[in-house]
Scaffold this motif. Structure first.
Motif, PDB file in Angstrom:
ATOM      1  N   ALA A 139       0.648  -1.204  -0.019  1.00  0.00           N
ATOM      2  CA  ALA A 139      -0.242  -0.052   0.141  1.00  0.00           C
ATOM      3  C   ALA A 139       0.755   0.980  -0.053  1.00  0.00           C
ATOM      4  O   ALA A 139       0.357   2.311  -0.411  1.00  0.00           O
ATOM      5  N   GLN A 140       2.075   1.071   0.361  1.00  0.00           N
ATOM      6  CA  GLN A 140       3.114   2.079   0.582  1.00  0.00           C
ATOM      7  C   GLN A 140       3.739   2.357  -0.967  1.00  0.00           C
ATOM      8  O   GLN A 140       4.617   3.194  -1.136  1.00  0.00           O
ATOM      9  N   GLY A 141       3.508   1.357  -1.650  1.00  0.00           N
ATOM     10  CA  GLY A 141       4.103   1.437  -3.216  1.00  0.00           C
ATOM     11  C   GLY A 141       5.514   0.813  -3.326  1.00  0.00           C
ATOM     12  O   GLY A 141       6.074   0.853  -4.366  1.00  0.00           O
ATOM     13  N   LEU A 142       5.687  -0.052  -2.300  1.00  0.00           N
ATOM     14  CA  LEU A 142       7.155  -0.757  -2.234  1.00  0.00           C
ATOM     15  C   LEU A 142       6.903  -2.151  -3.004  1.00  0.00           C
ATOM     16  O   LEU A 142       5.817  -2.810  -2.841  1.00  0.00           O
ATOM     17  N   HIS A 143       7.846  -2.331  -3.697  1.00  0.00           N
ATOM     18  CA  HIS A 143       8.068  -3.730  -4.185  1.00  0.00           C
ATOM     19  C   HIS A 143       8.361  -4.670  -3.113  1.00  0.00           C
ATOM     20  O   HIS A 143       9.713  -4.352  -2.631  1.00  0.00           O
ATOM     21  N   ALA A 170       0.945 -17.397  -3.572  1.00  0.00           N
ATOM     22  CA  ALA A 170      -0.243 -17.386  -3.324  1.00  0.00           C
ATOM     23  C   ALA A 170      -0.732 -16.007  -2.585  1.00  0.00           C
ATOM     24  O   ALA A 170      -1.825 -15.229  -2.728  1.00  0.00           O
ATOM     25  N   MET A 171       0.042 -15.496  -1.606  1.00  0.00           N
ATOM     26  CA  MET A 171       0.037 -14.372  -0.776  1.00  0.00           C
ATOM     27  C   MET A 171       0.114 -13.028  -1.612  1.00  0.00           C
ATOM     28  O   MET A 171      -0.418 -12.153  -1.156  1.00  0.00           O
ATOM     29  N   GLY A 172       0.970 -13.001  -2.881  1.00  0.00           N
ATOM     30  CA  GLY A 172       0.931 -11.847  -3.430  1.00  0.00           C
ATOM     31  C   GLY A 172       2.265 -11.356  -3.397  1.00  0.00           C
ATOM     32  O   GLY A 172       2.329 -10.100  -3.709  1.00  0.00           O
ATOM     33  N   VAL A 173       3.391 -11.942  -2.900  1.00  0.00           N
ATOM     34  CA  VAL A 173       4.725 -11.184  -2.799  1.00  0.00           C
ATOM     35  C   VAL A 173       4.986 -10.895  -4.347  1.00  0.00           C
ATOM     36  O   VAL A 173       4.722 -11.718  -5.288  1.00  0.00           O
ATOM     37  N   ASP A 174       5.755  -9.921  -4.258  1.00  0.00           N
ATOM     38  CA  ASP A 174       6.261  -9.361  -5.490  1.00  0.00           C
ATOM     39  C   ASP A 174       7.430 -10.233  -6.101  1.00  0.00           C
ATOM     40  O   ASP A 174       7.556 -10.638  -7.242  1.00  0.00           O
ATOM     41  N   SER A 175       8.282 -10.553  -5.334  1.00  0.00           N
ATOM     42  CA  SER A 175       9.309 -11.456  -5.662  1.00  0.00           C
ATOM     43  C   SER A 175      10.019 -12.161  -4.579  1.00  0.00           C
ATOM     44  O   SER A 175       9.784 -11.851  -3.441  1.00  0.00           O
TER      45      SER A 175
END
Length: 239
Positions: A197-201, A218-223
Motif C-alpha cells: 500500500a506504500q508502493g513498495l515492491h 499465493a499471498m501475492g509477494v512481488d518477488s
C-alpha cells in the motif's frame, strides 16, 4: 506474478557470488539476481557477501585489505556446494559485462559514512558505464548507505533490507526506497499489504522450500529470493 531472484546467484547449487553461479542462474531461465558488494583496497566493487575472506575462499583477511587483482586470483569454492572448476571472486564490472539479467539487487552491507559514500558513487559509475540504471536496485540495512544513496545517487532505485518489522516502513519512506527486502519470517499478510500500500515492491528472502514458494506466491509477494532458483522456477513457472 511473483518473480524469482537467485540469491548470490544460485547459492544452493553453485558456489555463491561467483560468475559460475550467476551464469547457472541464467541458464536455468531465472533472469533476476541478488548479490553482495564490498570495496577492495584499491576501490573496486567486489562481489562477496562477508567482509572477510575465510568462509568462501579459505584465506584469512578482510576484503578491504586486498587489491582487486589479488581477490580475483582467489578461489571462492570453500563454502560449497562442490564445483569442478575454480571460482574467482568477481568484480561487479565483469558480471555486468557477462550476465544479462533483467534486474539486479545489489546489497551493500553496513559501512562508515566515508566508505558508504565511496561505495555508492562507485556503483553509480559502474551502472552508468553499462547502461543499467533502469535495471538495478541498490539495497541495504545500513542508514549510512541509504543516506548516501538518497543524497549522492538519486537516479538509482534503492531498497531497505529489513530484518525487523518495527519501523521498517517509516525507514523505507524516509530514505525514498522503492523496494523492501523483507526477511521471510516477517512476511505476514498484514505486513505485505501495508508495504504494498506504500508502493513498495516486496522481495522476500531467503525462501528455499516448495511449500514456502507456493504459499508466498499465493499471498501475492512481488518477488522471492532463493538459493535454489532452478527448483523454484520449476514450481512457480513450470513452462
Amino acid at each position: 506474478m511473483t518473480r524469482l531472484y537467485g540469491h548470490r546467484g544460485a547459492r544452493g547449487e553453485v558456489p555463491e557470488n561467483t560468475l559460475a553461479s550467476f551464469q547457472y542462474c541464467l541458464e536455468q531461465g531465472v533472469r533476476r539476481c541478488e548479490l553482495d558488494l564490498h570495496l577492495s583496497r584499491d576501490g573496486e566493487l567486489m562481489v562477496i557477501h562477508d567482509p572477510t575472506l575465510e568462509r568462501t575462499t579459505g584465506v584469512p583477511g578482510k576484503v578491504g585489505d586486498w587489491d582487486a587483482d589479488a581477490l580475483v586470483a582467489l578461489d571462492a569454492r570453500a563454502a560449497g556446494p562442490a564445483w569442478p572448476a575454480p571460482c574467482p571472486v568477481p568484480r561487479l564490472d565483469e558480471l555486468f559485462q557477462r550476465c544479462d539479467f533483467k534486474h539486479w539487487q545489489l546489497e551493500v552491507k553496513s559501512a562508515s559514512r566515508t566508505r558508504a559514500r565511496a561505495t555508492v558513487l562507485k556503483i553509480l559509475e559502474c551502472v552508468r558505464t553499462h547502461g543499467l540504471s533502469e535495471r538495478v536496485t541498490v539495497t541495504s540495512s545500513s542508514a549510512q548507505v541509504l543516506k548516501a544513496l538518497s543524497e549522492l545517487t538519486p537516479e538509482l532505485a534503492c531498497g531497505l533490507v529489513a530484518e525487523r518489522w518495527e519501523g521498517a516502513l517509516e525507514r523505507a519512506a524516509a530514505h525514498g526506497c522503492h523496494l523492501l527486502a523483507l526477511k521471510k519470517s516477517l512476511c505476514t499478510r498484514e505486513n505485505l499489504a501495508a508495504a504494498q500500500a506504500q508502493g513498495l515492491h516486496v522481495s522476500v528472502w531467503t525462501v528455499n522450500s516448495e511449500s514456502e514458494w507456493r504459499a508466498l506466491a499465493a499471498m501475492g509477494v512481488d518477488s522471492l529470493i532463493t538459493d535454489y532458483p532452478s527448483r523454484a522456477r520449476q514450481v512457480l513457472d513450470p513452462q
